[in-house]
Write a protein that holds these residues in place. Structure first.
Motif, short mmCIF file in Angstrom:
data_model
loop_
_atom_site.label_atom_id
_atom_site.label_comp_id
_atom_site.label_asym_id
_atom_site.label_seq_id
_atom_site.Cartn_x
_atom_site.Cartn_y
_atom_site.Cartn_z
N SER A 156 -1.46 -17.74 6.70
CA SER A 156 -0.23 -17.16 6.17
C SER A 156 -0.20 -15.69 6.55
CB SER A 156 -0.18 -17.32 4.65
OG SER A 156 0.99 -16.75 4.11
N ILE A 157 0.68 -15.33 7.48
CA ILE A 157 0.67 -13.99 8.07
C ILE A 157 1.71 -13.10 7.40
CG2 ILE A 157 0.83 -12.67 10.21
CD1 ILE A 157 -1.44 -14.77 10.13
N ALA A 158 1.26 -11.88 7.05
CA ALA A 158 2.17 -10.86 6.50
C ALA A 158 2.06 -9.62 7.36
CB ALA A 158 1.81 -10.54 5.06
N TYR A 159 3.18 -9.20 7.93
CA TYR A 159 3.22 -8.00 8.76
C TYR A 159 3.67 -6.81 7.91
CZ TYR A 159 3.21 -11.45 12.55
OH TYR A 159 2.90 -12.49 13.39
N GLY A 160 3.23 -5.63 8.31
CA GLY A 160 3.65 -4.45 7.57
C GLY A 160 2.99 -3.19 8.07
N ALA A 161 3.30 -2.08 7.42
CA ALA A 161 2.72 -0.79 7.78
C ALA A 161 1.24 -0.77 7.40
CB ALA A 161 3.47 0.33 7.08
N PRO A 162 0.41 -0.13 8.21
CA PRO A 162 -1.04 -0.11 7.97
C PRO A 162 -1.45 0.32 6.56
CG PRO A 162 -0.57 0.75 10.14
CD PRO A 162 0.75 0.56 9.47
N PRO A 163 -0.92 1.45 6.02
CA PRO A 163 -1.38 1.86 4.68
C PRO A 163 -0.98 0.87 3.59
CG PRO A 163 0.39 3.30 5.46
CD PRO A 163 -0.02 2.45 6.62
N LEU A 164 0.22 0.28 3.72
CA LEU A 164 0.68 -0.69 2.73
C LEU A 164 -0.21 -1.93 2.74
CD1 LEU A 164 2.74 -1.78 0.69
CD2 LEU A 164 4.08 -2.63 2.63
N LEU A 165 -0.54 -2.41 3.92
CA LEU A 165 -1.36 -3.62 4.02
C LEU A 165 -2.79 -3.36 3.56
CD1 LEU A 165 -0.10 -5.23 7.34
CD2 LEU A 165 0.66 -5.60 4.99
N ALA A 166 -3.30 -2.16 3.84
CA ALA A 166 -4.64 -1.82 3.35
C ALA A 166 -4.66 -1.83 1.83
CB ALA A 166 -5.06 -0.45 3.88
N GLN A 167 -3.60 -1.31 1.21
CA GLN A 167 -3.53 -1.29 -0.25
C GLN A 167 -3.41 -2.69 -0.83
OE1 GLN A 167 -4.05 1.39 -2.19
NE2 GLN A 167 -4.07 -0.13 -3.83
N LYS A 168 -2.61 -3.53 -0.18
CA LYS A 168 -2.46 -4.91 -0.64
C LYS A 168 -3.78 -5.68 -0.53
CE LYS A 168 2.50 -5.69 0.09
NZ LYS A 168 2.76 -6.18 -1.29
N THR A 169 -4.56 -5.36 0.50
CA THR A 169 -5.86 -6.00 0.65
C THR A 169 -6.82 -5.51 -0.43
OG1 THR A 169 -5.47 -6.10 3.04
CG2 THR A 169 -7.71 -6.49 2.29
N LEU A 170 -6.77 -4.22 -0.71
CA LEU A 170 -7.62 -3.66 -1.77
C LEU A 170 -7.29 -4.26 -3.13
CD1 LEU A 170 -7.76 0.16 -0.89
CD2 LEU A 170 -9.74 -1.34 -1.27
N SER A 171 -6.02 -4.52 -3.36
CA SER A 171 -5.61 -5.04 -4.67
C SER A 171 -5.84 -6.54 -4.80
CB SER A 171 -4.12 -4.74 -4.90
OG SER A 171 -3.31 -5.47 -4.00
N GLY A 172 -6.24 -7.20 -3.71
CA GLY A 172 -6.52 -8.62 -3.77
C GLY A 172 -5.34 -9.50 -3.43
N GLU A 173 -4.20 -8.90 -3.04
CA GLU A 173 -3.04 -9.71 -2.68
C GLU A 173 -3.24 -10.45 -1.37
OE1 GLU A 173 0.91 -7.93 -3.09
OE2 GLU A 173 -0.05 -6.23 -4.10
N MET A 174 -4.10 -9.93 -0.52
CA MET A 174 -4.39 -10.54 0.77
C MET A 174 -5.86 -10.93 0.84
SD MET A 174 -1.61 -10.63 2.54
CE MET A 174 0.05 -10.12 2.03
N ASP A 175 -6.14 -12.01 1.57
CA ASP A 175 -7.53 -12.43 1.72
C ASP A 175 -8.25 -11.63 2.80
OD1 ASP A 175 -7.38 -14.65 -0.17
OD2 ASP A 175 -6.09 -15.62 1.32
N ALA A 176 -7.48 -11.14 3.77
CA ALA A 176 -8.06 -10.39 4.89
C ALA A 176 -6.97 -9.55 5.52
CB ALA A 176 -8.66 -11.34 5.93
N THR A 177 -7.38 -8.55 6.26
CA THR A 177 -6.39 -7.75 6.99
C THR A 177 -6.91 -7.40 8.37
OG1 THR A 177 -5.02 -5.74 6.95
CG2 THR A 177 -7.24 -5.54 6.07
N LEU A 178 -6.02 -7.47 9.34
CA LEU A 178 -6.27 -6.91 10.67
C LEU A 178 -5.54 -5.59 10.69
CD1 LEU A 178 -7.15 -6.91 13.65
CD2 LEU A 178 -5.07 -8.20 14.17
N ASN A 179 -6.30 -4.48 10.71
CA ASN A 179 -5.67 -3.18 10.58
C ASN A 179 -6.20 -2.22 11.64
OD1 ASN A 179 -4.10 -1.06 9.35
ND2 ASN A 179 -4.39 -2.08 7.37
N TYR A 180 -5.60 -1.04 11.70
CA TYR A 180 -6.02 -0.02 12.66
C TYR A 180 -7.39 0.52 12.27
CZ TYR A 180 -1.09 -0.13 14.04
OH TYR A 180 0.16 -0.53 14.46
N TRP A 181 -8.11 1.09 13.24
CA TRP A 181 -9.52 1.38 13.02
C TRP A 181 -9.77 2.35 11.87
CZ3 TRP A 181 -12.08 6.00 13.06
CH2 TRP A 181 -11.43 7.11 13.62
#
Length: 323
Positions: A156-181
């Motif tokens: 299940s893929i969710a696209y978005g801005a790097p900082p937003l996705l990093a925060q969602k991953t930290l909060s547990g909304e996402m199981d994993a993230t492919l993000n910028y280095w």
């Protein structure tokens, strides 16, 4: 510091630099990017003065703004990827690329996550920074397909801005993230682990080493008219990188620019930045970029590479001595 100055002096001699009035180079950079880190080192250590250069820096909100500045003639040099350069060359623009960094993103998961392989991403929520045609995302898909995994349809893929996705991953909304280095480094400092770094996948896709995905980009006409200044600019950048590679104190000086909230995050930025310093011959970089271009073309199609099936042969700048 002494080593960096010796390096700069040697490169300037090889570029036939001579004492003269400073040459101006207009540099357009993303305000929050790593180029600003190097620029502080350059200015604090007087590397621009040593190189006989006057840097006019314009800070921009996004990489796209830099591309517009370069194509519109308001900037001489920007930092972007070779894929864009090759595509623009295919459309008639005579742009050139010189490696800046091989630091790339990674798939990050919580430390206690049961996800240990790409196959474990099936049925999981995967946050992908940069959108559906992001280079790292396309390369990850290509590597996963070699294992019989179609991440685009099986996760299940969710696209978005790097900082937003990093925060969602930290909060547990996402199981994993492919993000910028840099966002991956920040997650690493918070206890997340790297499932796989994109650089680890490149040998499976035809590359023989770490590939500098982004670099300095300038016009052929500018390089022809200011070849000596370009050589000194690149030498100056290399000297700044060597300072950041060898001096932890230099990182204390640039810490406010990195936005690192704590020492652990700053160390993660430092270590990943150092890993991304290019040290390979241009011919090797170009050969690997050519191999990865074919993978990106096959995975992303014309939407990402344009009409050309191969990397444009004039993409890489070879105007330096021995280059």
């Amino acid at each position: 510091m002494m080593f960096a100055r010796i390096l700069l002096a040697g490169l300037l001699l090889s570029a036939s630099a001579a004492a003269h009035a400073a040459d101006t180079i207009r540099l357009a950079v993303q305000k929050t990017g790593t180029v600003s880190w190097e620029l502080k080192v350059i200015r604090d250590r007087g590397l621009d003065r040593d190189a006989g250069l006057d840097l006019e820096v314009t800070e921009l909100a996004s990489p796209e703004a830099g591309k517009i500045a370069l194509r519109g003639g308001s900037a001489d040099v920007i930092v972007t990827d070779w894929l864009w350069v090759s595509r623009e060359r295919g459309l008639g623009a005579r742009l050139l690329f010189y490696p800046y960094s091989s630091a790339v993103g990674a798939v990050m998961v919580p430390s206690a996550s049961p996800i240990t392989t790409l196959a474990d991403l099936k049925g999981r929520k995967l946050a992908v920074a940069g959108g559906p045609i992001d280079k790292s995302w396309l390369l990850l898909q290509a590597a996963a397909k070699q294992d019989g995994i179609d991440l685009r349809s099986q996760a299940s893929i969710a696209y978005g801005a790097p900082p937003l996705l990093a925060q969602k991953t930290l909060s547990g909304e996402m199981d994993a993230t492919l993000n910028y280095w840099n966002f991956c480094a920040a997650l690493e400092a918070k206890g997340f682990r790297r499932l796989v770094g994109i650089e680890e996948l490149l040998p499976r896709l035809g590359a023989k080493g770490r590939v500098a995905m982004i670099g300095y980009v300038f016009d052929e006409g500018f390089a022809a008219a200011h070849g000596d200044a370009v050589a000194r600019f690149i030498a100056m950048s290399r000297a700044a990188k060597e300072i950041l590679a060898s001096s932890d104190q230099a990182w204390d000086a640039i810490a406010p620019l990195t936005g690192a909230p704590d020492a652990a995050t700053l160390r993660a930025y430092r270590d990943r930045y150092r890993e991304g310093i290019p040290r390979r011959p241009i011919a090797d970089e170009e050969a690997d970029a050519r191999a990865l271009y074919r993978v990106l073309a096959a995975t992303g199609g014309a939407e990402i590479v344009g009409p050309a099936a191969e990397l444009d042969p004039g993409t890489y700048y070879r105007g330096l001595p021995g280059g």
